[in-house]
Design a protein around this motif. Sequence first.
Motif, PDB file in Angstrom:
ATOM      1  N   VAL A  92       0.851  -1.186   0.000  1.00  0.00           N
ATOM      2  CA  VAL A  92       0.000   0.000   0.000  1.00  0.00           C
ATOM      3  C   VAL A  92       0.887   1.236   0.000  1.00  0.00           C
ATOM      4  O   VAL A  92       1.761   1.394   0.862  1.00  0.00           O
ATOM      5  CB  VAL A  92      -0.925   0.022   1.230  1.00  0.00           C
ATOM      6  N   THR A  94       0.796   4.798   0.915  1.00  0.00           N
ATOM      7  CA  THR A  94      -0.082   5.653   1.715  1.00  0.00           C
ATOM      8  C   THR A  94      -0.238   7.040   1.113  1.00  0.00           C
ATOM      9  O   THR A  94      -1.212   7.737   1.398  1.00  0.00           O
ATOM     10  CB  THR A  94       0.463   5.781   3.148  1.00  0.00           C
ATOM     11  N   LYS A  95       0.709   7.466   0.271  1.00  0.00           N
ATOM     12  CA  LYS A  95       0.619   8.797  -0.335  1.00  0.00           C
ATOM     13  C   LYS A  95      -0.435   8.831  -1.430  1.00  0.00           C
ATOM     14  O   LYS A  95      -1.151   9.822  -1.590  1.00  0.00           O
ATOM     15  CB  LYS A  95       1.979   9.216  -0.901  1.00  0.00           C
ATOM     16  N   THR A  96      -0.525   7.735  -2.200  1.00  0.00           N
ATOM     17  CA  THR A  96      -1.468   7.694  -3.323  1.00  0.00           C
ATOM     18  C   THR A  96      -2.711   6.867  -3.025  1.00  0.00           C
ATOM     19  O   THR A  96      -3.647   6.863  -3.813  1.00  0.00           O
ATOM     20  CB  THR A  96      -0.777   7.120  -4.565  1.00  0.00           C
ATOM     21  N   SER A  97      -2.706   6.150  -1.878  1.00  0.00           N
ATOM     22  CA  SER A  97      -3.803   5.243  -1.522  1.00  0.00           C
ATOM     23  C   SER A  97      -4.016   4.198  -2.619  1.00  0.00           C
ATOM     24  O   SER A  97      -5.155   3.881  -2.978  1.00  0.00           O
ATOM     25  CB  SER A  97      -5.097   6.027  -1.265  1.00  0.00           C
ATOM     26  N   ARG A  98      -2.928   3.686  -3.136  1.00  0.00           N
ATOM     27  CA  ARG A  98      -2.964   2.650  -4.174  1.00  0.00           C
ATOM     28  C   ARG A  98      -2.059   1.490  -3.776  1.00  0.00           C
ATOM     29  O   ARG A  98      -1.151   1.622  -2.952  1.00  0.00           O
ATOM     30  CB  ARG A  98      -2.481   3.226  -5.509  1.00  0.00           C
ATOM     31  N   LEU A 140      -7.612   0.693  -4.024  1.00  0.00           N
ATOM     32  CA  LEU A 140      -8.070  -0.014  -2.827  1.00  0.00           C
ATOM     33  C   LEU A 140      -9.577  -0.259  -2.930  1.00  0.00           C
ATOM     34  O   LEU A 140     -10.342   0.640  -3.265  1.00  0.00           O
ATOM     35  CB  LEU A 140      -7.757   0.800  -1.570  1.00  0.00           C
ATOM     36  N   VAL A 150      -8.747  -3.987   1.564  1.00  0.00           N
ATOM     37  CA  VAL A 150      -9.682  -3.171   2.345  1.00  0.00           C
ATOM     38  C   VAL A 150     -10.385  -3.998   3.418  1.00  0.00           C
ATOM     39  O   VAL A 150     -10.485  -3.579   4.577  1.00  0.00           O
ATOM     40  CB  VAL A 150     -10.711  -2.494   1.417  1.00  0.00           C
ATOM     41  N   HIS A 189      -3.953  -2.509  10.375  1.00  0.00           N
ATOM     42  CA  HIS A 189      -3.781  -1.920   9.051  1.00  0.00           C
ATOM     43  C   HIS A 189      -3.210  -2.947   8.066  1.00  0.00           C
ATOM     44  O   HIS A 189      -2.308  -3.712   8.397  1.00  0.00           O
ATOM     45  CB  HIS A 189      -2.839  -0.715   9.122  1.00  0.00           C
TER      46      HIS A 189
END
Length: 484
Positions: A92, A94-98, A140, A150, A189
């Motif tokens: 993951v 976290t900056k792009t949520s991809r 996600l 998710v 997470h």
Amino acid sequence: MHGFLLWLTIFLDLLLPSIFGALLYISYRRRIKLRRERDILLQEKEAALGFVHNVGEVFADSDSVDMTSLLARVLHYAVRTCKASAGAVHLVNTKTSRLEARSISGVFPPPFEVNIEHLDLDQDATLHLEKLVQQTPLALGKGLIGEAAVLGNSILVEDAEMDSRVPQLPVGFLRIRTLLIVPMRFGNHTIGVMTLVNRTNGEQFALSDLNLAQALAAQASVPIHYAGLQETLEEKRELDRGMQIAQQIQHSLLPQELPALPSVELAAFNHPAMDIGGDYYDFINIDDKHIGLAIADVSGKGIGGALMMAVCRSVLRINAENVYDPSSMLCSLNQTLSSNLADDMFISMLYMVLNLDTHQLSYARAGHEAPIIIRSGEPKAIQVETSGIAIGLVDNQTFGAVIETHNISLLPGDLVVSYTDGVTEAMNSAGDEWGTENLIKAVERMANASAPDLLENIHTEVLGFTGDNRQSDDMTMLALKIKG
């Protein structure tokens, strides 16, 4: 009665062996099942222990862990242990949520939609396919891998060719026959997803394979999490090193020493709000009798502002020689820089030219604050506003039509103070600004001091006003005083 007992005896003689046989068979089956479950648990335990030992070697005798090497080892062990043909680990971002593919093993047919128009199957298809997977970030919550990330649930697809959720490429050796998708979680997470495709023996993945993959994913999540922290820390260190270098470069672009002039006293300071800033001041030798003095503020702070400040300095120094009219100089700057400035960036500048023989001061403002001028013996300071637009906001024709030059003859003891808005807009913890009025009063109080003492006292007053409140904008000041 005797007949009944005889029949009962015969019946029991016939039935008891069958009952005992059935009980023995059931007991045997249960032992077989328990032995199989025990073997699976032992396999999982041995796999987990072997995995921990295998991954531990990455951390041994090393101050830093390469995430790429760690993931490659994790995935290689999982593929081998679960007897998969190929696999991939998505982490993951976290900056792009991809989800991004960070490691791939074997010929990995993607269980998600990809654009195969540029996939060359004739020349090194494996390499092209790997690049295609790496260049396809996953949203996600979308697709099987995004859903597993998710929801945090593992997915076992025994017969992938009969499951509509699994997209298939129109290439025989890239068909997905069976599939395992296991989220990798640390705490609450999901940090990534491990995907295993197709068993090497052609059979389907079973629940035991899923359990084994989950055990490995659980073990892998911990080192991957901490390696990710270390990777982020190293990125920050690299950024800090870059910022340090940029700070040193920017500091070297500012005057390292003030010009020594027989009849003029000079002083200046620059305090960026961040490690590097967008404020700028400079002294330029126009010829033997004239000196140029510039103070500027590039909109925005940080690296962008600092880069543009450096460009502005270079253009000004190249073009300033033998140019005595500040308006002409600023027009030249606008013509050169406006096409290179981003839409949301501009430069405010005050440019002054001082005749060292006559002490005539000429200045023009490109959207910058007017200088504060206080005459020797006069109690009050003045600010003569002149028209002008910041560099980069309008075309050169409009810029030249608006800007104007103001001339003033300075006498011994006269003082000129210029500044950027970071000084007047400095805030205290209550949100109050120091303001132009306080600056002018401070200049008036210290009018008889030397130029360096004046600026040092003003800086001290500003810091006393702001207290512990963090500086929000670059602060720069420049002062000149005619010696008497």
